[in-house]
Design a protein around this motif. Structure first.
Motif, short mmCIF file in Angstrom:
data_model
loop_
_atom_site.label_atom_id
_atom_site.label_comp_id
_atom_site.label_asym_id
_atom_site.label_seq_id
_atom_site.Cartn_x
_atom_site.Cartn_y
_atom_site.Cartn_z
N ILE A 142 12.51 -3.01 -4.03
CA ILE A 142 12.65 -2.03 -4.83
C ILE A 142 13.90 -1.26 -4.44
CG2 ILE A 142 11.72 0.18 -5.45
CD1 ILE A 142 9.84 -2.05 -6.24
N LEU A 143 14.71 -0.95 -5.37
CA LEU A 143 15.89 0.01 -5.14
C LEU A 143 15.45 1.19 -4.96
CD1 LEU A 143 18.63 -1.50 -7.62
CD2 LEU A 143 18.41 -1.98 -5.02
N GLY A 144 16.55 2.31 -4.47
CA GLY A 144 16.37 3.44 -4.07
C GLY A 144 15.51 3.75 -2.66
N LYS A 145 14.58 4.69 -2.88
CA LYS A 145 13.65 5.01 -1.70
C LYS A 145 12.16 4.83 -2.23
CE LYS A 145 16.52 8.20 1.22
NZ LYS A 145 17.67 9.11 0.55
N LEU A 146 11.51 4.21 -1.49
CA LEU A 146 9.82 4.15 -1.66
C LEU A 146 9.17 4.87 -0.56
CD1 LEU A 146 7.79 2.95 -3.32
CD2 LEU A 146 7.66 0.74 -1.82
N TYR A 147 8.33 5.77 -1.35
CA TYR A 147 7.53 6.58 -0.27
C TYR A 147 5.89 6.36 -0.49
CZ TYR A 147 11.35 9.63 1.34
OH TYR A 147 12.49 10.14 1.86
N LEU A 148 5.07 6.76 0.70
CA LEU A 148 3.92 6.58 0.23
C LEU A 148 3.03 8.00 0.18
CD1 LEU A 148 1.44 4.77 -0.40
CD2 LEU A 148 0.71 4.65 2.26
N LYS A 149 2.50 8.76 -0.57
CA LYS A 149 2.14 9.97 -0.40
C LYS A 149 0.67 9.74 0.02
CE LYS A 149 1.46 14.54 -0.82
NZ LYS A 149 1.90 15.30 0.38
N ARG A 150 0.56 10.29 1.42
CA ARG A 150 -0.82 9.74 2.17
C ARG A 150 -1.96 10.82 2.00
NH1 ARG A 150 0.00 6.66 6.48
NH2 ARG A 150 -2.29 6.29 6.33
N ASP A 151 -2.21 10.85 0.71
CA ASP A 151 -3.57 11.59 0.45
C ASP A 151 -4.99 10.72 0.92
OD1 ASP A 151 -2.43 13.63 -0.53
OD2 ASP A 151 -3.17 13.47 -2.59
N ASP A 152 -4.53 9.22 1.35
CA ASP A 152 -5.69 8.68 1.89
C ASP A 152 -5.98 9.15 3.41
OD1 ASP A 152 -4.20 6.61 4.10
OD2 ASP A 152 -2.84 7.68 2.60
N ALA A 153 -5.30 10.06 3.92
CA ALA A 153 -5.50 10.83 5.17
C ALA A 153 -5.60 12.23 5.05
CB ALA A 153 -4.32 10.19 6.33
N LEU A 154 -5.87 12.73 3.67
CA LEU A 154 -6.11 14.13 3.53
C LEU A 154 -7.32 14.69 4.71
CD1 LEU A 154 -5.81 15.24 0.13
CD2 LEU A 154 -4.43 16.17 1.87
N PRO A 155 -7.09 15.57 5.24
CA PRO A 155 -8.06 16.30 6.15
C PRO A 155 -9.32 16.58 5.25
CG PRO A 155 -6.42 17.70 6.51
CD PRO A 155 -5.85 16.74 5.58
N ILE A 156 -10.36 16.44 6.16
CA ILE A 156 -11.90 16.56 5.70
C ILE A 156 -12.24 15.57 5.02
CG2 ILE A 156 -13.28 18.22 4.74
CD1 ILE A 156 -10.81 20.41 4.78
N SER A 157 -11.78 15.01 3.96
CA SER A 157 -12.70 13.81 3.42
C SER A 157 -11.78 12.77 2.98
CB SER A 157 -13.36 14.48 1.91
OG SER A 157 -12.19 14.72 1.03
N GLY A 158 -10.70 12.80 3.61
CA GLY A 158 -9.75 11.41 3.47
C GLY A 158 -9.36 10.97 2.27
N SER A 159 -9.54 11.49 1.21
CA SER A 159 -8.93 11.20 -0.14
C SER A 159 -8.35 12.50 -0.97
CB SER A 159 -10.22 10.64 -0.94
OG SER A 159 -10.84 11.68 -1.73
N ILE A 160 -7.64 12.09 -2.15
CA ILE A 160 -7.05 13.07 -3.06
C ILE A 160 -8.00 13.96 -3.58
CG2 ILE A 160 -7.39 11.54 -5.07
CD1 ILE A 160 -4.84 12.74 -6.27
N LYS A 161 -9.30 13.53 -3.36
CA LYS A 161 -10.24 14.48 -3.89
C LYS A 161 -10.56 15.67 -3.08
CE LYS A 161 -11.49 11.83 -7.49
NZ LYS A 161 -11.40 12.21 -8.73
N ALA A 162 -10.12 15.67 -1.89
CA ALA A 162 -10.05 16.80 -0.87
C ALA A 162 -9.20 17.84 -1.61
CB ALA A 162 -9.32 16.36 0.31
N ARG A 163 -8.23 17.72 -2.36
CA ARG A 163 -7.70 18.81 -2.94
C ARG A 163 -8.19 19.45 -4.09
NH1 ARG A 163 -2.27 18.39 -1.68
NH2 ARG A 163 -1.34 16.33 -1.12
N GLY A 164 -8.85 18.84 -5.15
CA GLY A 164 -9.43 19.53 -6.17
C GLY A 164 -10.93 19.74 -6.02
N GLY A 165 -11.46 18.82 -5.27
CA GLY A 165 -13.11 19.12 -5.07
C GLY A 165 -13.22 20.31 -4.07
#
Length: 411
Positions: free
Chosen positions: A83-106
């Protein structure tokens, strides 16, 4: 319901082929209308509860009580995918409390309910230190109320954990796709897990019907909730700050591409909404769905939204990506996304597993299969995007709470 699907024959046949496809949204416009007050309200609520999180969840202290995740550069995976440019991983897999993006909305919606009850009973004011929610000044009050939700797994996990710790009674209606370890973890926390041999939408219906019978029950509606959506949308603003801290410019000449796994649509829809508020036309958002469960693509491409399900066109809605195993999309989110979303891609279970293995080999990061879906995004677009100034973000949605033996099975 009888439907004439001949108008949508081409897209339906593409989906029925179960091939991995890219659908570009013809309704996307350059006119972005975002209700910032929706995001303001959620962000303010998260800030009020920050002292509570620092008290109850010490892992949030590093972010001053924010439920936030790291934005991680993944150069080895970038080389693996060319991949050209920069590649990042947004680590919502490691969000505190419940370890997923659902920790935000839920978690946000549970906070919304707890605050509403506490304010109505005048046991707290918005000027107070919300660490009081960790004491017996409020917990006995919340024990009189029950939170109900229908889930394929991660939303139930985040809502169950947060509700139980605050003091609520909790009932989580789980569809057949939910992993056993998620059910067991909830039960250990005192959550009542109601198992169903049906898919996501029917599990939600069961939860909704149960909650309607008792005024002390509050139903969190993954299909239509504005509070879930608002909680996810806060992520866009916070990402802007994270990119600035890492010295990453986002502009017309330095575009941002974001790839988000999609189930019913609330999580990716809310994140996209927040990203569009922050970056406007300089961000290009794509959803990714399993080839057997492309409900948002089907709903948006036909314009039928929640009036059509993947089963209506002969797909099974069975996938290794349990969090994405949704047959009918959110009408609310689909309509919100019509002017904002760049497109939707589909991915096979086989490819999901390949990305899980590639990421582990390259970066020693283990994701749930559903959380690895976004990697197909930059792979699909690299033939068209030859931009060394572009930034690509794959949004990881779950994985850190997966038991070690289950992680080994993924690899």
């Amino acid at each position: 319901m009888e439907m004439d699907l001949t108008l949508y024959q081409d897209i339906i046949e593409s989906l029925q082929s179960r091939k991995q496809i890219v659908w570009l949204n013809p309704k996307k416009t350059n006119e972005i209308k975002i209700d910032s007050s929706l995001i303001d309200d959620a962000e303010d609520r998260f800030n009020r509860f920050a002292p509570y999180f620092e008290e109850v969840f010490p892992e949030t202290k590093i972010h001053n009580g924010r439920v936030e995740s790291e934005l991680q550069l993944i150069p080895e995976m970038q080389m693996e995918l060319s991949i050209l440019g920069k590649l990042y991983l947004k680590r919502d897999d490691a969000l505190p409390i419940s370890g997923s993006i659902k920790a935000r909305g839920g978690i946000h919606e549970v906070l919304f309910v707890a605050e509403k009850i506490a304010l109505e009973h005048e046991v707290v004011s918005k000027k107070d230190n919300y660490a009081i929610f960790a004491t017996d000044a409020i917990r006995p009050l919340l024990r009189n109320y029950t939170i109900v939700v229908g889930s394929t797994g991660n939303l139930g996990l985040s809502i169950g954990i947060m509700s139980a710790i605050l003091g609520f009674n909790v009932r989580v209606h789980m569809s057949h796709d939910a992993k056993d370890w998620k059910k067991e973890l909830l039960r250990k926390m005192g959550v009542t897990v109601v198992e169903h041999s049906v898919d996501f939408s029917l599990a939600v219906d069961k939860g909704r019907a149960e909650a309607s019978l008792d005024p002390t029950y509050y139903f969190i509606d993954d299909e239509n909730s504005k509070q879930l959506f608002a909680g996810y949308a806060v992520a866009g603003r916070r990402l802007k700050q994270q990119l600035r801290e890492q010295g990453v410019e986002i502009s017309q000449s330095h575009p941002l591409y974001v790839y988000i796994p999609c189930g019913v649509g609330g999580g990716p829809g809310g994140v996209t909404y927040g990203l569009k508020e922050s970056f406007g036309e300089n961000v290009h958002c794509y959803f990714v769905e399993p080839t057997e469960s492309p409900c948002m693509l089907l709903g948006m491409a036909t314009g039928l939204h929640d009036q059509i399900a993947v089963n209506d066109i002969g797909l099974t809605n069975r996938t290794i990506a349990d969090g994405l195993a949704v047959g009918r999309p959110s009408s609310f989110v689909g309509k919100q996304m019509e002017p904002l979303l760049e497109g939707i891609m589909t991915i096979s279970d086989e490819q999901l597993c390949k990305y899980v293995r590639k990421l582990y080999k390259a970066e020693q990061i283990i994701l749930e299969p559903s959380a690895a879906a976004g990697f197909i995004g930059p792979q699909n677009l690299k033939k068209n995007i030859h931009d060394p100034d572009a930034t690509h973000i794959v949004w990881a949605t779950g994985g850190s709470m997966v038991p070690k033996e289950e992680q080994a099975n993924y690899i």
